[in-house]
Design a protein around this motif. Structure first.
Motif, mmCIF file in Angstrom:
data_model
loop_
_atom_site.group_PDB
_atom_site.id
_atom_site.type_symbol
_atom_site.label_atom_id
_atom_site.label_comp_id
_atom_site.label_asym_id
_atom_site.label_seq_id
_atom_site.Cartn_x
_atom_site.Cartn_y
_atom_site.Cartn_z
ATOM 1 N N VAL A 114 -11.497 5.827 -11.014
ATOM 2 C CA VAL A 114 -12.926 5.774 -11.370
ATOM 3 C C VAL A 114 -13.016 7.119 -12.725
ATOM 4 C CG1 VAL A 114 -15.123 6.993 -10.331
ATOM 5 C CG2 VAL A 114 -14.310 5.482 -9.034
ATOM 6 N N HIS A 115 -12.706 7.867 -12.103
ATOM 7 C CA HIS A 115 -12.220 9.606 -13.183
ATOM 8 C C HIS A 115 -10.705 9.792 -13.648
ATOM 9 C CE1 HIS A 115 -16.398 10.448 -12.503
ATOM 10 N NE2 HIS A 115 -16.147 10.117 -11.024
ATOM 11 N N PRO A 116 -10.110 8.851 -13.987
ATOM 12 C CA PRO A 116 -8.628 8.866 -14.980
ATOM 13 C C PRO A 116 -8.544 10.173 -15.731
ATOM 14 C CG PRO A 116 -9.671 6.975 -16.209
ATOM 15 C CD PRO A 116 -11.042 7.301 -15.269
ATOM 16 N N TRP A 117 -7.258 10.342 -16.136
ATOM 17 C CA TRP A 117 -7.503 12.064 -16.694
ATOM 18 C C TRP A 117 -6.228 10.955 -18.018
ATOM 19 C CZ3 TRP A 117 -5.992 11.631 -11.784
ATOM 20 C CH2 TRP A 117 -4.952 11.154 -10.563
ATOM 21 N N ASN A 118 -5.424 9.530 -18.141
ATOM 22 C CA ASN A 118 -4.845 9.572 -19.347
ATOM 23 C C ASN A 118 -4.948 7.645 -19.344
ATOM 24 O OD1 ASN A 118 -3.346 8.588 -16.958
ATOM 25 N ND2 ASN A 118 -1.828 10.211 -17.147
ATOM 26 N N SER A 119 -3.928 7.863 -20.675
ATOM 27 C CA SER A 119 -3.364 5.866 -20.672
ATOM 28 C C SER A 119 -5.010 4.985 -20.851
ATOM 29 C CB SER A 119 -3.135 5.233 -18.949
ATOM 30 O OG SER A 119 -2.237 5.927 -19.322
ATOM 31 N N VAL A 166 0.752 -1.404 -0.344
ATOM 32 C CA VAL A 166 -0.306 0.107 -0.382
ATOM 33 C C VAL A 166 0.690 0.554 -0.427
ATOM 34 C CG1 VAL A 166 -1.636 1.453 1.310
ATOM 35 C CG2 VAL A 166 -2.024 -0.636 1.118
ATOM 36 N N ILE A 167 1.863 0.941 0.505
ATOM 37 C CA ILE A 167 2.649 2.588 0.514
ATOM 38 C C ILE A 167 4.031 2.160 -0.430
ATOM 39 C CG2 ILE A 167 2.590 2.339 3.212
ATOM 40 C CD1 ILE A 167 5.310 2.049 3.728
ATOM 41 N N THR A 168 3.675 1.399 -1.124
ATOM 42 C CA THR A 168 4.235 0.889 -2.322
ATOM 43 C C THR A 168 3.516 2.470 -3.805
ATOM 44 O OG1 THR A 168 5.677 -0.605 -1.573
ATOM 45 C CG2 THR A 168 6.158 0.201 -3.466
ATOM 46 N N LYS A 169 2.703 1.817 -3.965
ATOM 47 C CA LYS A 169 1.944 1.266 -4.531
ATOM 48 C C LYS A 169 0.578 2.098 -4.950
ATOM 49 C CE LYS A 169 1.753 1.609 -9.935
ATOM 50 N NZ LYS A 169 1.933 0.682 -10.450
ATOM 51 N N GLY A 170 0.294 1.746 -3.711
ATOM 52 C CA GLY A 170 -1.508 1.728 -3.260
ATOM 53 C C GLY A 170 -1.933 0.867 -3.576
ATOM 54 N N VAL A 171 -2.217 -0.560 -3.455
ATOM 55 C CA VAL A 171 -2.228 -1.532 -4.198
ATOM 56 C C VAL A 171 -2.510 -2.272 -3.926
ATOM 57 C CG1 VAL A 171 -3.117 -0.778 -7.093
ATOM 58 C CG2 VAL A 171 -0.501 -2.160 -5.993
ATOM 59 N N ALA A 222 1.443 20.976 2.177
ATOM 60 C CA ALA A 222 0.974 19.892 3.095
ATOM 61 C C ALA A 222 -0.817 19.046 2.304
ATOM 62 C CB ALA A 222 1.349 20.232 3.721
ATOM 63 N N GLN A 223 -1.762 20.307 1.899
ATOM 64 C CA GLN A 223 -2.778 19.860 2.607
ATOM 65 C C GLN A 223 -3.010 19.514 0.810
ATOM 66 O OE1 GLN A 223 -4.893 19.278 4.756
ATOM 67 N NE2 GLN A 223 -5.807 18.471 3.227
ATOM 68 N N ALA A 224 -1.884 19.889 -0.123
ATOM 69 C CA ALA A 224 -2.633 19.265 -1.684
ATOM 70 C C ALA A 224 -2.620 17.671 -1.656
ATOM 71 C CB ALA A 224 -1.354 20.684 -2.128
ATOM 72 N N TYR A 225 -1.231 18.170 -0.914
ATOM 73 C CA TYR A 225 0.262 17.006 -0.906
ATOM 74 C C TYR A 225 -1.090 15.191 -0.714
ATOM 75 C CZ TYR A 225 3.627 13.178 0.052
ATOM 76 O OH TYR A 225 3.777 11.491 0.445
ATOM 77 N N LEU A 226 -1.391 15.780 0.690
ATOM 78 C CA LEU A 226 -2.800 15.007 1.401
ATOM 79 C C LEU A 226 -3.533 14.628 0.172
ATOM 80 C CD1 LEU A 226 -2.468 13.159 4.676
ATOM 81 C CD2 LEU A 226 -3.719 14.706 5.099
ATOM 82 N N ASP A 227 -4.052 15.539 0.175
ATOM 83 C CA ASP A 227 -5.524 15.097 -0.427
ATOM 84 C C ASP A 227 -5.364 14.622 -1.774
ATOM 85 O OD1 ASP A 227 -6.872 16.627 1.204
ATOM 86 O OD2 ASP A 227 -6.957 18.470 -0.307
ATOM 87 N N PHE A 243 -6.275 10.429 -1.861
ATOM 88 C CA PHE A 243 -7.625 10.285 -2.393
ATOM 89 C C PHE A 243 -7.162 10.826 -4.242
ATOM 90 C CE2 PHE A 243 -8.566 12.579 1.529
ATOM 91 C CZ PHE A 243 -9.266 11.385 2.477
ATOM 92 N N ASN A 244 -6.484 11.643 -4.580
ATOM 93 C CA ASN A 244 -6.688 11.894 -6.138
ATOM 94 C C ASN A 244 -6.229 10.323 -6.545
ATOM 95 O OD1 ASN A 244 -7.319 13.633 -8.366
ATOM 96 N ND2 ASN A 244 -5.660 13.821 -8.624
ATOM 97 N N GLN A 245 -5.093 10.843 -6.394
ATOM 98 C CA GLN A 245 -4.159 9.253 -6.781
ATOM 99 C C GLN A 245 -4.383 7.928 -6.414
ATOM 100 O OE1 GLN A 245 -1.634 10.055 -9.313
ATOM 101 N NE2 GLN A 245 -1.562 11.709 -9.125
ATOM 102 N N THR A 246 -5.521 6.899 -6.061
ATOM 103 C CA THR A 246 -5.813 6.516 -5.057
ATOM 104 C C THR A 246 -7.297 5.900 -6.196
ATOM 105 O OG1 THR A 246 -6.907 7.520 -3.457
ATOM 106 C CG2 THR A 246 -4.520 5.650 -3.681
ATOM 107 N N PHE A 247 -8.473 6.557 -5.486
ATOM 108 C CA PHE A 247 -10.178 6.105 -5.917
ATOM 109 C C PHE A 247 -10.099 7.349 -6.912
ATOM 110 C CE2 PHE A 247 -14.494 7.365 -5.047
ATOM 111 C CZ PHE A 247 -14.941 6.220 -5.237
ATOM 112 N N HIS A 248 -9.851 8.329 -7.019
ATOM 113 C CA HIS A 248 -10.543 8.947 -8.238
ATOM 114 C C HIS A 248 -10.175 8.982 -9.125
ATOM 115 C CE1 HIS A 248 -10.604 13.452 -10.045
ATOM 116 N NE2 HIS A 248 -11.550 13.037 -10.024
#
Length: 592
Positions: free
Chosen positions: A278-283, A194-199, A261-266, A270-275
């Motif tokens: 569900v809502h990818p932006w490339n590939s 999980v702390i390597t790639k989140g999966v 710091a807040q932008a990094y945490l968000d 959230f953005n690099q995982t669930f979002h």
């Protein structure tokens, strides 16, 4: 005379581990690992990181060592929130041990791949015997995706190892157990994933086929015993692994409150995982994309599927849970990544070791069948014909495609000749293996042929391609012009800072390019006599006069120029970069 093996016989033969054969098994086991070390380590320390992903991770690792901050990854001045820090920390730790970045950026992938190979062998040996474990490991060792990624400084081999370790722990508990220690170790490995790639949650999907098999009373499942207590410990182990990073991160962010710091945490939570799922932006790829990956990147073991599928069907009819759990998990993982629009071939790489495990008990029997032998030799000859054709054509009469390849890779004529000669020799080697070992030893021919190909790739071709794409020549030209003066980067690529031995200034990486340029102009104004900016040529207009800049060449597929404050138009002084066209610079992937 080729011995025919029915799938009923094969399935029955796979029901129980073979009896131990003493020192011969031990010898084969260590010969397997020795061959793996030679094959996978060939070329390590002989090249620098190559785009697109390798320089990014290597740069983050460089900055960890330089700054001493291993908790928050940085890419330049930006907080790097695309991935958790564990893999980059492993690269940094490898440098601390070896003192050589050309070894350090590849060492985690090498060690992780060797670990994955051992886990596959060990599981196969425990379930179906030494021969099945050996065949499963050899199948993995000759798979294109596995070997190619093992030779890359990317995150996926490490994630694959951790997920395979988690699978091994869960399976040993659910099938060979109960074993609290194995379960807890598997859950801990999942937390590290999980702390390597989140999966890292993927291994727990194996509980779906386990629940199905237990409900329908399939064979081979371990008794539950004190299941609740064991799983409670597993949950603790899972979160304990994640806490190794998340707890210090929370403490750090609590004492360093800031918008960054807040932008990094968000972004990372959230953005690099669930979002992103569900809502990818490339590939973006079609739903059937991973069938194409299996048919190409999982070669040559995927060629055995016409024989493996009937064998699996027979074993599953016999309610063999040892096959159901890993095989169903492979299918679930592929379906999971097929449901999102964003797809990359490496996303399903963690499923590859379990696929190899499921093939191990039957591969020896398959390779005794005439049809499978023809397929194996045909694959080798097809690969030989492709490499021979490209190599000889490049040497004798380059086609338009070959010329485009040479231009895109920035290959010098001498470097291109090395590539074409290497491909020609590899093609001859593959054809020679097929001709000498022939049908009767088709499996050995594939192993030896591909082994020679990957060694040539690691020792000769990959280093040449890395030198061609290296920013070293650009860095030399920049150093000659700039001398001891200060240097800043605008619209930069990750491989550029890796080429310098000096301290550089940057104004962010994901920051829109027109904002970087505005900041760079203000930076120049503070000391115009001893400051320079290195910038992509396409980004200078309308603020920088090209005739007053210094051309330092092309690298990373981009044209680069140096300028000082005297090249900045008066209307842009003070960082007043005009809007309009400049606003389109915010898309950092827009330019070719």
């Amino acid at each position: 005379m080729v011995r025919r093996v029915s799938w009923e016989q094969a399935a029955i033969g796979a029901q129980a581990p073979a009896k131990a054969k003493g020192p011969y098994e031990l010898l084969e086991r260590w010969l397997l690992m020795l061959a793996a070390v030679v094959l996978l380590a060939a070329g390590i320390g002989m090249r620098t990181p190559t785009p697109s992903d390798e320089p990014r991770f290597a740069l983050v690792a460089h900055q960890m060592v330089a700054s001493g901050n291993w908790l928050i990854p940085h890419r330049g001045t930006d907080w790097y929130s695309d991935k958790p820090p564990l893999f980059m920390a492993l690269q940094a730790a490898s440098f601390k041990v070896t003192g050589d970045w050309e070894i350090a950026f590849l060492l985690p992938s090498l060690l992780a791949s060797l670990g994955t190979l051992w886990l596959v062998y060990d599981l196969g040996r425990r379930w179906w015997g030494h021969r099945a474990g050996l065949m499963a490991a050899l199948a993995l060792l000759c798979t294109v995706q596995f070997v190619f990624q093992a030779k890359r400084g990317q995150i996926d081999p490490t994630v694959t190892f951790l997920i395979t370790a988690a699978n091994a722990g869960l399976l040993r508990h659910l099938v060979l157990g109960p074993s609290r220690l194995a379960l807890w170790a598997g859950c801990f490995a999942a937390g590290l994933a999980v702390i390597t790639k989140g999966v890292g949650f993927l291994p727990f999907l194996i509980l779906v086929p386990w629940w199905f098999a237990r409900r329908l009373r399939w064979n081979g499942l371990a008794p539950t015993g004190d299941g609740a207590k064991a799983w409670a410990g597993g949950i603790v182990a899972f979160f304990a692994a994640m806490a190794l990073w998340l707890v210090p991160l929370a403490l750090y962010l609590n004492t360093h409150r800031s918008p960054a710091a807040q932008a990094y945490l968000d972004d990372i939570l959230f953005n690099q995982t669930f979002h992103r799922y569900v809502h990818p932006w490339n590939s973006f790829q079609p739903p059937w994309f991973y069938l194409e990956v299996i048919a190409t990147s999982w070669l040559p073991p995927a060629l055995a599927l016409p024989w493996l599928v009937p064998a699996w069907r027979t074993a599953l009819k016999g309610k063999d849970a040892r096959l159901l759990l890993p095989l169903a998990w492979v299918v679930i993982v592929i379906l999971f990544f097929s449901l999102t629009r964003a797809k990359r071939d490496v996303y399903i790489m963690p499923a590859l070791p379990m696929f190899a495990l499921c093939s191990g008990p039957w591969l020896a029997g398959i390779l005794e069948r005439k049809g499978a032998q023809w397929v194996a030799i045909g694959f080798l000859l097809a690969l030989a014909s492709v490499t021979l054709t490209i190599g000889t054509q490049g040497l004798i009469h380059p086609s338009a495609w070959i010329n485009r390849f040479v231009t895109a890779r920035q290959l010098e004529p001498s470097q291109a000749r090395v590539i074409w000669w290497s491909l020609t020799v590899v093609g001859a080697w593959l054809a020679g293996c097929a001709a000498i070992l022939r049908l009767r030893n088709a499996g050995l021919a594939v192993l030896v042929g591909l082994g020679g190909m990957w060694i040539a790739w690691g020792v000769v071709m990959a280093p040449v391609l890395a030198r061609a794409s290296s920013p070293a020549r650009l860095v030399d030209r920049v150093e000659q012009v700039v001398g001891p003066d200060s240097l800043a980067l605008v619209a930069w690529k990750e491989e550029i800072p890796l080429g310098f031995d000096r301290q550089l200034t940057d104004f962010g990486f994901v920051t829109p390019w027109h904002e970087q340029l505005a900041d760079a102009i203000r930076w120049l104004e503070q000391a115009p006599q001893d400051r320079w900016v290195l910038v992509q040529a396409a980004v200078m207009s309308p603020c920088v006069r090209e005739d007053m800049t210094t051309d330092v060449g092309v690298t990373s597929g981009r044209h680069w120029r140096l300028f000082r404050l005297d090249a900045v138009r008066p209307e842009c002084h003070g960082g007043e970069v005009p809007t309009g066209r400049a606003e389109s610079w915010g898309d950092i992937d827009r330019l070719p």
